[in-house]
Design an enzyme around this catalytic site. Structure first.
Site, PDB file in Angstrom:
ATOM      1  N   ARG A   1      18.966  66.092   3.260  1.00 33.37           N
ATOM      2  CA  ARG A   1      20.657  65.657   3.086  1.00 33.37           C
ATOM      3  C   ARG A   1      21.201  66.550   2.216  1.00 33.37           C
ATOM      4  NH1 ARG A   1      22.042  59.473   4.773  1.00 33.37           N
ATOM      5  NH2 ARG A   1      20.701  59.363   6.532  1.00 33.37           N
TER       6      ARG A   1
ATOM      7  N   ARG B   1      19.115  62.417   9.734  1.00 35.35           N
ATOM      8  CA  ARG B   1      18.583  61.284  10.211  1.00 35.35           C
ATOM      9  C   ARG B   1      17.369  61.686  10.839  1.00 35.35           C
ATOM     10  NH1 ARG B   1      19.939  55.919   9.607  1.00 35.35           N
ATOM     11  NH2 ARG B   1      22.206  56.598   9.695  1.00 35.35           N
TER      12      ARG B   1
ATOM     13  N   SER C   1      20.260  56.911  -3.658  1.00 39.12           N
ATOM     14  CA  SER C   1      20.169  55.435  -4.126  1.00 39.12           C
ATOM     15  C   SER C   1      19.221  55.151  -5.171  1.00 39.12           C
ATOM     16  CB  SER C   1      19.824  54.537  -2.870  1.00 39.12           C
ATOM     17  OG  SER C   1      18.333  54.805  -2.505  1.00 39.12           O
TER      18      SER C   1
ATOM     19  N   ARG D   1       9.820  58.711   8.169  1.00 38.15           N
ATOM     20  CA  ARG D   1      10.181  57.301   8.832  1.00 38.15           C
ATOM     21  C   ARG D   1      10.671  57.281  10.245  1.00 38.15           C
ATOM     22  NH1 ARG D   1      14.525  56.635   3.624  1.00 38.15           N
ATOM     23  NH2 ARG D   1      13.028  56.549   1.936  1.00 38.15           N
TER      24      ARG D   1
ATOM     25  N   GLU E   1      25.008  58.881   2.700  1.00 42.49           N
ATOM     26  CA  GLU E   1      24.331  58.587   1.466  1.00 42.49           C
ATOM     27  C   GLU E   1      23.350  59.824   0.946  1.00 42.49           C
ATOM     28  OE1 GLU E   1      20.112  56.294   0.606  1.00 42.49           O
ATOM     29  OE2 GLU E   1      21.558  55.380   2.190  1.00 42.49           O
TER      30      GLU E   1
END
Length: 420
Positions: free
Chosen positions: A389, A277, A352, A262, A349
């Site tokens: 993460r 990130r 999800s 990403r 987070e």
């Protein structure tokens, strides 16, 4: 994409739902073009029918020795008129389609309205915050002191937001992968590993293009038409493009491990240190194909699996009900799990899960067939483990005063040690 027939029947609702997601589109232009296209299509059908009738009549008239020159010329004129109208239709449709594919999946009516992630709501908490008799370090501080994380050399090799992991952290990642695949396999998810490079149509069909194109890495666009996936959701959904699934085999469930890429565009300065990130990470992802009437229940199942994983890993989290403005382009409803990072003193987070209804399957033309009819399946996805993460979270929650990292109980059989 949305059902165009339903849009025509209730366009005000779709416009409202689009605005609730914070997306602005030229709907007056879109509806005007829709009317133009229907009118031109009506005219084309009539012209084609007239040409076909005359074309069938000509051979019979020739057999009877009658002059057909005028009719032949009429067919030529009709052909020219049809070509002109078809060209006009195509030009309008191209503009129409550019708006059509940007209409998002409407949020369910029970999703609360909000403009951004700041208006998401905490549904409840999972587990207890850990207590320390010392000041816990941020994961990157501890890991750099232990020489298990190296972002200096990765910056030299690849630039910012990359990392090398070493020694025990590598073993932790491999243990998490094995633990998650084992767990999901027992729950009926079929393990699968697919390509990391996909064609444009795979991104389009799953709803990542054009909405999230700015987040995707492109590989030699002038030669290869290939893109690096940001999630294996793309490959798991796109593998069934243009297929009719056996309704008796639904729900069809997959779990996939893959690298993810990403760009993290627009996040300059946010979480620039550590593993939160980054441009490249690994993930274990769940995807389900269900009958439409079963997707709400399947969404809850996927979330329950995510919560079960964080409980077994002993992490304190908060369940987040995502508001309309943070829902994303192709989800109708979404939950996040945010874990507590004691070193960073904040929630982040880590998973999800989304119910995408028939939005992706309509774009990808994935249907199911029963005795009565063919219908589009519903697709759902959920993060089982986002490895960077979750490892950072484990490091912060399981650190000791002497900078060791205790291994969570469920992972000990995969690592074979008490501490890293």
């Amino acid at each position: 994409m949305i059902d165009l027939k339903k849009f025509r029947e209730n366009y005000e609702w779709y416009i409202k739902k689009t605005e609730e997601k914070g997306i602005k589109l030229d709907f007056p232009k879109f509806m005007a073009m829709d009317l133009q296209l229907k009118q031109i299509k009506f005219e084309l059908d009539n012209l084609n029918q007239e040409r076909n009738e005359i074309s069938k009549e000509i051979p019979n008239l020739k057999k009877e020795g009658k002059d057909t020159e005028n009719l032949v010329n009429k067919v030529k004129d009709l052909k020219s008129e049809i070509e002109d109208k078809q060209k006009k239709y195509n030009e309008i449709y191209n503009d129409f389609y550019e708006i059509y594919i940007r209409i998002p999946n409407p949020a369910f009516d029970d999703v609360h309205i909000g403009k951004s992630d700041e208006e998401n709501k905490v549904a409840y908490y999972v587990g207890e915050k850990p207590k320390f008799n010392f000041e816990p370090l941020a994961h990157y501080e501890l890991l750099e002191k232990r020489d298990m994380l190296d972002q200096g050399r990765s910056a030299k090799v690849s630039g910012s937001r990359f990392y090398y992991i070493k020694d025990g952290l590598v073993r932790l990642e491999l243990a998490l992968i094995s633990y998650t695949i084992d767990k999901l396999s027992k729950k009926g998810f079929r393990p699968i590993i697919g390509p990391n490079l996909v064609r444009y149509n795979s991104m389009l069909s799953t709803g990542f293009f054009p909405a999230e194109k700015n987040e995707i890495y492109t590989v030699n666009p002038d030669e290869d038409d290939l893109y690096l996936i940001g999630t294996s959701e793309v490959t798991m959904i796109a593998q069934h493009m243009d297929e009719i699934l056996d309704v008796d085999k639904l729900p069809l469930r997959y779990v996939s491990f893959s690298p993810c890429y990403r760009r993290e565009a627009g996040t300059y300065g946010k979480d620039s240190k550590g593993m939160i990130r980054v441009h490249q990470f690994e993930k274990v992802e769940m995807v389900s194909f269900t009958k439409p009437e079963d997707s709400i229940k399947e969404h809850e199942l996927i979330y329950e699996i995510e919560e079960e994983i964080v409980k077994e890993l002993g992490l304190h989290c908060q369940k987040i009900d995502i508001c309309t403005g943070d829902l994303g382009f192709h989800a109708a409803k979404k939950y996040d799990l945010e874990a507590w990072f004691p070193g960073l003193t904040t929630y982040k987070e880590i998973t999800s899960c989304s119910n995408c209804t028939d939005f992706q399957s309509r774009r990808a033309k994935i249907k199911m067939k029963d005795e009565k009819s063919k219908d589009f399946v519903h697709t759902l996805n959920g993060t089982a483990i986002a490895l960077a993460r979750i490892m950072a979270c484990i490091v912060e929650n399981y650190q000791t005063k002497d900078m060791k990292i205790e291994v969570p109980e469920v992972l000990k059989k995969y690592i074979g040690e008490e501490y890293l």
